[in-house]
Each structure stands twice: as C-alpha cells, then as structure tokens.
Design an enzyme around this catalytic site. Structure first.
Site, mmCIF file in Angstrom:
data_model
loop_
_atom_site.group_PDB
_atom_site.id
_atom_site.type_symbol
_atom_site.label_atom_id
_atom_site.label_comp_id
_atom_site.label_asym_id
_atom_site.label_seq_id
_atom_site.Cartn_x
_atom_site.Cartn_y
_atom_site.Cartn_z
ATOM 1 N N GLU A 46 0.826 -1.207 0.000
ATOM 2 C CA GLU A 46 0.000 0.000 0.000
ATOM 3 C C GLU A 46 0.862 1.260 0.000
ATOM 4 O O GLU A 46 2.101 1.196 0.074
ATOM 5 C CB GLU A 46 -0.943 -0.050 1.207
ATOM 6 N N ASN A 47 0.167 2.389 -0.111
ATOM 7 C CA ASN A 47 0.861 3.664 -0.204
ATOM 8 C C ASN A 47 0.021 4.717 0.510
ATOM 9 O O ASN A 47 -1.210 4.632 0.515
ATOM 10 C CB ASN A 47 1.023 4.030 -1.691
ATOM 11 N N ALA A 48 0.687 5.733 1.063
ATOM 12 C CA ALA A 48 -0.029 6.820 1.733
ATOM 13 C C ALA A 48 -0.989 7.514 0.768
ATOM 14 O O ALA A 48 -2.025 8.038 1.184
ATOM 15 C CB ALA A 48 0.971 7.819 2.311
ATOM 16 N N CYS A 55 -2.044 -4.798 -5.435
ATOM 17 C CA CYS A 55 -2.611 -6.024 -4.876
ATOM 18 C C CYS A 55 -1.583 -7.155 -4.878
ATOM 19 O O CYS A 55 -0.639 -7.160 -5.683
ATOM 20 C CB CYS A 55 -3.832 -6.465 -5.685
ATOM 21 N N GLU A 57 -1.942 -10.260 -5.837
ATOM 22 C CA GLU A 57 -1.964 -11.078 -7.057
ATOM 23 C C GLU A 57 -1.122 -10.443 -8.164
ATOM 24 O O GLU A 57 -0.372 -11.128 -8.857
ATOM 25 C CB GLU A 57 -3.405 -11.253 -7.547
ATOM 26 N N CYS A 88 -9.957 -9.108 -6.410
ATOM 27 C CA CYS A 88 -10.756 -7.980 -6.896
ATOM 28 C C CYS A 88 -10.916 -8.087 -8.415
ATOM 29 O O CYS A 88 -10.240 -8.880 -9.077
ATOM 30 C CB CYS A 88 -10.094 -6.656 -6.509
ATOM 31 N N CYS A 91 -7.749 -7.674 -10.471
ATOM 32 C CA CYS A 91 -6.836 -8.824 -10.363
ATOM 33 C C CYS A 91 -7.369 -10.010 -11.162
ATOM 34 O O CYS A 91 -6.583 -10.766 -11.740
ATOM 35 C CB CYS A 91 -6.646 -9.229 -8.907
HETATM 36 N N1 THU Z 1 -6.159 -6.632 -2.010
HETATM 37 C C1 THU Z 1 -5.355 -7.542 -2.613
HETATM 38 O O1 THU Z 1 -4.131 -7.561 -2.395
HETATM 39 N N2 THU Z 1 -5.929 -8.434 -3.454
HETATM 40 C C2 THU Z 1 -7.259 -8.443 -3.770
HETATM 41 O O2 THU Z 1 -7.650 -9.090 -4.714
HETATM 42 C C3 THU Z 1 -8.198 -7.695 -2.940
HETATM 43 C C4 THU Z 1 -7.595 -6.537 -2.228
HETATM 44 C C5 THU Z 1 -5.543 -5.634 -1.144
HETATM 45 C C6 THU Z 1 -5.556 -4.247 -1.711
HETATM 46 C C7 THU Z 1 -5.470 -3.416 -0.476
HETATM 47 O O3 THU Z 1 -4.091 -3.293 -0.123
HETATM 48 C C8 THU Z 1 -6.163 -4.248 0.588
HETATM 49 O O4 THU Z 1 -6.227 -5.567 0.082
HETATM 50 C C9 THU Z 1 -7.564 -3.771 0.918
HETATM 51 O O5 THU Z 1 -8.330 -3.618 -0.227
#
Ligand code: THU
Length: 135
Positions: A46-48, A55, A57, A88, A91
């Site tokens: 993640e990022n600020a 993600c 994947e 998601c 992904c």
């Molecule tokens: N996230 C994933 O890494 N994969 C997904 O398919 C669903 C969401 C992450 C993105 C974000 O860093 C956190 O989960 C919350 O959405």
C-alpha cells in the site's frame, strides 16, 4: 492434500506475512504455481496515496515475470480470514491474462492456510476478454 498444493498454500501464507498493508490493515498474500514448475509469490503493497496500492496477485504475477514462468497453472490467495478474500475485479483480469480462457484452479485460504474456497479463474471471470479476443 497434495504436496504441491500444500507448498503453494504455505507460500501464500508466508507472502501475506510480508504485506505492507498499514492503511487497510488487510494483508493479502498470493502464490502462483507457474508452467515452469516454480512457485512465485507476492503481497499487497500500500501507499499513503491510497489509490497507488498494489494487490498481492498483481505482485505475484510480476514475480513470475521476473522468473522463468510464462503461465499460471494454479493460484492461491491468503487473506486475513473470516471473510473469503476473493481477488478484486482488476486482479481477475490480470490473472486471466496468464491463466488462459479455459481457466485454472484458484484456492482461497485464511491466515492459517485453511481452505475457504476452491474455484477457478473461469468461474470468477466468465466470458472473459483476453489476448484471443484481439483481432
Ligand atoms: N487486495 C489484494 O491484495 N488483493 C485483492 O484481490 C483484494 C484486495 C488488497 C488491496 C489493499 O491493499 C487491501 O487488500 C484492501 O483492499
């Protein structure tokens, strides 16, 4: 459980442990069994500036690209647990690019590696658009 799936689950759970998810508090790990027989893993980063987050994947696919893997044979996703951490929409499309139209198995596990859902990429993204759809 087949040794290969056990290893894949362990890799996804370990990758989840590397997640940088300080804003969502939703660490995710993903592990791909690729066509070269190797396992490639990734975590969410993640990022600020929230929308810039990556993600798990997508990062696992990047790891595969940096190795010798060209196609996904199976992907395991490890979420925090309780709720099934299905990939998601973005992904699903990214996975489909390397999984083919027929689809490959997708296994979702919790933080301990307990299987919560067994599905396929074709089931997650029916009537998908892929390289074959381009003229
Ligand atoms: N996230 C994933 O890494 N994969 C997904 O398919 C669903 C969401 C992450 C993105 C974000 O860093 C956190 O989960 C919350 O959405």
């Amino acid at each position: 459980m087949a040794i290969e799936l056990k290893q894949l689950i362990e890799a996804a759970v370990a990758a989840r442990g590397r997640a940088y998810a300080k804003y969502s508090n939703h660490p995710v790990g993903a592990a791909i069994l690729a066509d070269d027989g190797n396992i490639y893993a990734g975590c969410n980063v993640e990022n600020a500036a929230y929308p810039l987050s990556f993600c798990a994947e997508a990062n696992a696919i990047g790891t595969m690209m940096m190795g010798q893997g060209k196609a996904i044979r199976h992907i395991v996703i490890a979420g925090p647990g309780e709720h099934v951490c299905t990939p998601c929409g973005g992904c699903r499309q990214q996975i489909r690019e390397f999984a083919g139209k027929a689809g490959v198995p997708v296994t979702i596990v919790d933080r301990d590696g307990t299987v919560l859902l067994e599905t396929t990429t074709a089931e997650l993204l029916p009537h998908s658009f892929g390289p074959e759809n381009l003229s």
